[in-house]
Motif scaffolding. Structure first.
Motif, PDB file in Angstrom:
ATOM      1  N   PRO A  63       0.846  -1.199   0.000  1.00 61.19           N
ATOM      2  CA  PRO A  63       0.000   0.000   0.000  1.00 61.19           C
ATOM      3  C   PRO A  63       0.893   1.266   0.000  1.00 61.19           C
ATOM      4  O   PRO A  63       2.057   1.222   0.423  1.00 61.19           O
ATOM      5  CB  PRO A  63      -0.793  -0.143   1.307  1.00 61.19           C
ATOM      6  N   SER A  88      -2.149   1.215   6.011  1.00 54.78           N
ATOM      7  CA  SER A  88      -3.068   0.268   5.373  1.00 54.78           C
ATOM      8  C   SER A  88      -2.597  -1.169   5.618  1.00 54.78           C
ATOM      9  O   SER A  88      -1.405  -1.466   5.462  1.00 54.78           O
ATOM     10  CB  SER A  88      -3.155   0.527   3.864  1.00 54.78           C
ATOM     11  N   SER A 122      -3.424  -3.574   3.799  1.00 56.19           N
ATOM     12  CA  SER A 122      -3.513  -4.336   2.541  1.00 56.19           C
ATOM     13  C   SER A 122      -2.138  -4.719   2.051  1.00 56.19           C
ATOM     14  O   SER A 122      -1.162  -3.994   2.240  1.00 56.19           O
ATOM     15  CB  SER A 122      -4.239  -3.502   1.481  1.00 56.19           C
ATOM     16  N   VAL A 141      -4.443   1.609  -4.387  1.00 60.22           N
ATOM     17  CA  VAL A 141      -4.406   0.996  -3.055  1.00 60.22           C
ATOM     18  C   VAL A 141      -3.191   0.089  -2.889  1.00 60.22           C
ATOM     19  O   VAL A 141      -2.719  -0.133  -1.780  1.00 60.22           O
ATOM     20  CB  VAL A 141      -5.681   0.196  -2.781  1.00 60.22           C
TER      21      VAL A 141
END
Lengths: 321, 191
Positions: free
Chosen positions: A203, A208, A210, A297
């Motif tokens: 990310p 984040s 992710s 993202v």
């Protein structure tokens, strides 16, 4: 009828015993009237006694020859023939037909039948009434059963429709599952290639959770992207995968994470990934190739894989806990 | 055209049973004399003899089909019918007009022959002599009951009463007399 044994005079109590001591007197017409009638009845049924009497009658007839001859008057012949002419013809050649009742008439005339017939008729009437009553009741039961059958049939039809719909929905779900299974199989296949290249996707900020990984085969034409810690996307579009080369960008696929934030997608690349600089995942934006990526993202630099490295798999027992 | 004179007694009776009046007339021609003679001897009155002779042949006319040709001779059957009818008449007349004295029957050969041809008389005499010889072989007391019964029309009980003898004795005599007469006539070859 013939009785051929004179010694069997008393063997049959219903049979007039052979009148052996009376046959001579009978032939001589010397019996009393009742005796003569008894013997005559016996002779009607006894050939043996009849033969004896006939022989004695022949003997007795000889006695007639002992009398002096007397010629009858000539008029006697005429008188006799006139008497015969007036007499009805002998009825000996044909006896009158007897009205013999038929077997069925005799059976119907029998006493038991005459007693039982009314009882049987009454019983038959009762049986008919019982049968009619039973028939009505059975008919009612049949109507009730028909109604129940109709209800059951309607319910069965409804359930059938429901089941059919469920089966259809299940088939759709099965199709989705199969798609997922095929994708997983393909991803598993891609992951299992020993000469794959991998690119870590991170990310833009450390806040984040992710992360992801992008596996590419050795010629860079196919790849598999796997993500984790992704926010479950509200739309069906999920996240889009882009290849970046300078200001150019190429959309290569889509990935839809599950409710836990995991997602996988197998990708076919339009050209070798080695010709691009970066890989980025954006959230729901499929803008034109020149539009800026404002909702990135995850990203990974393809420079790091310019030197391909082998993906090694550690033995099961050597994996860290 | 049937020649009835050429037919035997069996054939005539067969035709009579088929309602052949000419056959009956032929049979009457053959038996009118012995039948009428017996009736005259037993009844003693021509009127009664004619009446019973007519009744006898009428009975033959009506009962010819009952004659069994395989088991009997026509002459025996015809004379038996005749004797039975005569006895019936005698008993119906209560024997008021007939001779029941046994003494009379012992003089049968003295009875006159009336109105018959010489040839017939000779033949009749031969038969009579044969029968008389046969009767003579029978003991007198047995011959007596036969005569009383056959010619007098007496029953066994009537004979017992008339002769003051037990009924059983009369029955025994009747049986023995008939047996002996039958045996004698058979041995004589005429029956």
């Amino acid at each position: 009828m013939a009785t051929n044994n004179l010694n069997n005079e008393s063997s049959n109590p219903n049979h007039f015993a052979h009148p052996v001591n009376m046959l001579e007197a009978f032939a001589l017409d010397a019996l009393e009237l009742d005796e003569g009638l008894g013997v005559s009845s016996h002779l009607d049924e006894c050939d043996l006694c009849s033969d004896i009497v006939i022989q004695y009658q022949g003997t007795v007839a000889e006695l007639a020859a002992t009398v002096g001859v007397q010629e009858p008057p000539a008029t006697l012949r005429t008188m006799i023939m006139q008497a015969i002419a007036l007499e009805d013809p002998p009825a000996s050649t044909a006896s009158e037909p007897k009205l013999v009742p038929s077997v069925s008439d005799r059976i119907m005339d029998s006493l038991p039948i005459r007693i039982l017939a009314p009882l049987a008729a009454s019983a038959a009437i009762v049986l008919v009434l019982v049968a009619v009553t039973m028939n009505v009741r059975i008919s009612n039961q049949v109507d009730i059963l028909k109604k129940e059958n109709s209800n059951l049939q309607a319910s069965l039809d409804s359930n059938g429709a429901t089941i059919t719909a469920q089966i259809g929905a299940s088939a759709v779900a099965d199709t989705d599952v199969m798609d997922r299974v095929l994708k997983l199989q393909q991803a598993s296949y891609e992951l299992a290639q020993p000469d794959n290249m991998s690119l870590e996707l991170l990310p833009p900020s450390d806040e984040s959770p992710s992360q992801g990984i992008f596996l590419v085969n050795h010629d860079g034409n196919r790849g598999v992207v796997m993500v984790a810690g992704m926010e479950p996307h509200s739309t069906s579009t999920g996240y889009h995968v882009w290849l970046m080369r300078g200001q150019d960008k190429v959309w290569i696929g889509q990935i839809i994470p599950d409710e836990r934030g995991w997602g996988t997608a197998s990708l076919s690349l339009p050209e070798s990934i080695m010709d691009f600089d970066k890989v980025e995942l954006t959230e729901g934006n499929t803008g034109g190739a020149t539009a800026p990526l404002t909702d990135m993202v995850l990203q990974g630099s393809l420079v790091s894989i310019n030197d391909p490295r082998l993906v090694t798999y550690a033995p099961m027992g050597l994996l860290p806990p | 055209m049937v020649d009835y004179e050429s037919l035997d007694d069996h054939q005539l009776i067969q035709l009579i049973s088929q309602v052949d009046k000419d056959a009956l007339e032929a049979l009457y021609t053959r038996y009118q004399t012995p039948v009428y003679s017996l009736a005259m001897f037993m009844l003693k009155k021509p009127a009664l003899a004619e009446e019973v002779t007519q009744d006898i042949f009428l009975n033959i006319w009506l009962k010819a089909s009952s004659f069994n040709a395989e088991r009997g001779q026509p002459r025996g059957w015809i004379m038996s019918v005749a004797h039975h009818k005569i006895i019936d008449l005698i008993r119906s007349q209560r024997r008021t007009t007939v001779n029941t004295d046994p003494v009379d029957y012992e003089t049968l050969d003295l009875l006159p022959d009336g109105g018959v041809s010489t040839e017939a008389q000779v033949e009749q005499s031969l038969d009579r002599e044969r029968i008389m010889r046969a009767l003579e072989t029978i003991p007198a007391n047995q011959r007596e009951v036969i005569m009383l019964a056959y010619f007098g029309g007496l029953s066994q009980s009537e004979m017992a009463e008339k002769l003051y003898l037990p009924l059983g004795t009369i029955k025994t005599r009747v049986r023995l007399a008939m047996l002996k007469l039958r045996t004698v006539l058979e041995n004589d070859g005429y029956e």
